[in-house]
Design a protein around this motif. Structure first.
Motif, PDB file in Angstrom:
ATOM      1  N   UNK A 149      -7.881   0.839   6.406  1.00  0.00           N
ATOM      2  CA  UNK A 149      -8.622   0.617   7.111  1.00  0.00           C
ATOM      3  C   UNK A 149      -7.952  -0.650   8.079  1.00  0.00           C
ATOM      4  N   UNK A 150      -6.913  -1.852   7.676  1.00  0.00           N
ATOM      5  CA  UNK A 150      -6.360  -2.783   7.729  1.00  0.00           C
ATOM      6  C   UNK A 150      -5.318  -2.175   8.372  1.00  0.00           C
ATOM      7  N   UNK A 151      -4.412  -1.251   7.763  1.00  0.00           N
ATOM      8  CA  UNK A 151      -3.085  -0.741   8.403  1.00  0.00           C
ATOM      9  C   UNK A 151      -2.043  -1.852   7.648  1.00  0.00           C
ATOM     10  N   UNK A 152      -2.479  -1.829   6.530  1.00  0.00           N
ATOM     11  CA  UNK A 152      -1.179  -2.765   5.262  1.00  0.00           C
ATOM     12  C   UNK A 152      -0.752  -1.699   4.020  1.00  0.00           C
ATOM     13  N   UNK A 153      -1.119  -0.251   4.519  1.00  0.00           N
ATOM     14  CA  UNK A 153      -0.257   0.300   3.755  1.00  0.00           C
ATOM     15  C   UNK A 153       1.500   0.595   3.488  1.00  0.00           C
ATOM     16  N   UNK A 195      -7.440 -14.333   2.587  1.00  0.00           N
ATOM     17  CA  UNK A 195      -6.966 -13.459   2.023  1.00  0.00           C
ATOM     18  C   UNK A 195      -5.342 -13.611   1.489  1.00  0.00           C
ATOM     19  N   UNK A 196      -4.896 -12.554   2.865  1.00  0.00           N
ATOM     20  CA  UNK A 196      -3.315 -12.787   2.284  1.00  0.00           C
ATOM     21  C   UNK A 196      -2.713 -13.765   2.285  1.00  0.00           C
ATOM     22  N   UNK A 197      -2.337 -15.048   3.021  1.00  0.00           N
ATOM     23  CA  UNK A 197      -1.888 -16.255   2.356  1.00  0.00           C
ATOM     24  C   UNK A 197      -2.075 -16.073   0.711  1.00  0.00           C
TER      25      UNK A 197
END
Length: 213
Positions: free
Chosen positions: A120-124, A91-93
């Protein structure tokens, strides 16, 4: 270009905010849509899911049977982790590809990444702005049960599986209160859009407080 992360608990109305930002000119990249795309029939993502969880997660048409997969992973932390290791990098790619295309078309684009599990996935930390759509927890449960037909226990379990309200608010650069009407939300999104456009153009004058309430 301004990179914006948009999140909110289930039932918060995050999708309503995303639609309103898109209507005003934001490029919205929907992580949920991409999560479906990367496991479509014929993809290496679907092959990886089947390899991890078995052909029982396939429907008769060869597509992913999401309810069947959900039953396998929802209550099991290790299974969720295995699924996330398959889905999230893909998804990120794909999101990065779409972002590059948006910036190539408009260097001043406001690119909004709609990510339910952003905190939750620490992307902030990877965004210029983190927008959290916020409602009181009881209103969140009420919306899930009344609008989606989900049982109260199921609604509480789904909400509890996500980051807490306090955790999301702590990660925000802007909190959008969506406890009122859609008309109220329109006003707040318009104010939010002015802030984002100003930030994208380098004008800090329009950037105001953290909460849009």
């Amino acid at each position: 270009m301004l990179r914006v992360g948009l999140t909110g608990g289930i039932g918060s109305g995050k999708s309503e905010v995303a639609r309103r930002l898109a209507a005003r000119g934001a490029v919205v990249i929907d992580a949920d849509r991409l999560a479906r795309e990367v496991v479509a029939p014929g993809t290496d993502g679907l092959a990886a899911v089947v390899g991890a969880f078995g052909e029982e997660v396939l429907g008769p048409d060869g597509a992913l049977d999401r309810p069947a997969l959900g039953r396998r992973v929802f209550a099991h932390a290790e299974s969720r982790r295995r699924l996330e290791e398959i889905i999230h990098p893909r998804v990120r790619a794909r999101a990065a590809e779409l972002e590059r295309a948006a910036v190539a078309a408009n260097p001043d684009a406001v690119v909004v990444h709609d990510i339910p599990l952003l905190v939750e996935t620490g992307q902030q930390g990877g965004f210029d702005e983190v927008i959290v759509v916020d409602v009181p927890e009881e209103l969140q449960i009420d919306r899930l049960t009344s609008a989606r037909g989900i049982g109260v226990d199921d609604a509480r379990a789904r909400a509890a599986a996500q980051a807490s309200r306090d955790e999301r608010r702590a990660a925000a650069t802007v909190v959008v209160d969506n406890s009122g009407s859609l008309t109220d939300l329109d006003v707040r999104v318009e104010e939010l859009w002015r802030r984002l456009r100003s930030a994208a153009s380098g004008d800090e004058g329009e950037r105001r407080g953290r909460d849009l309430a």
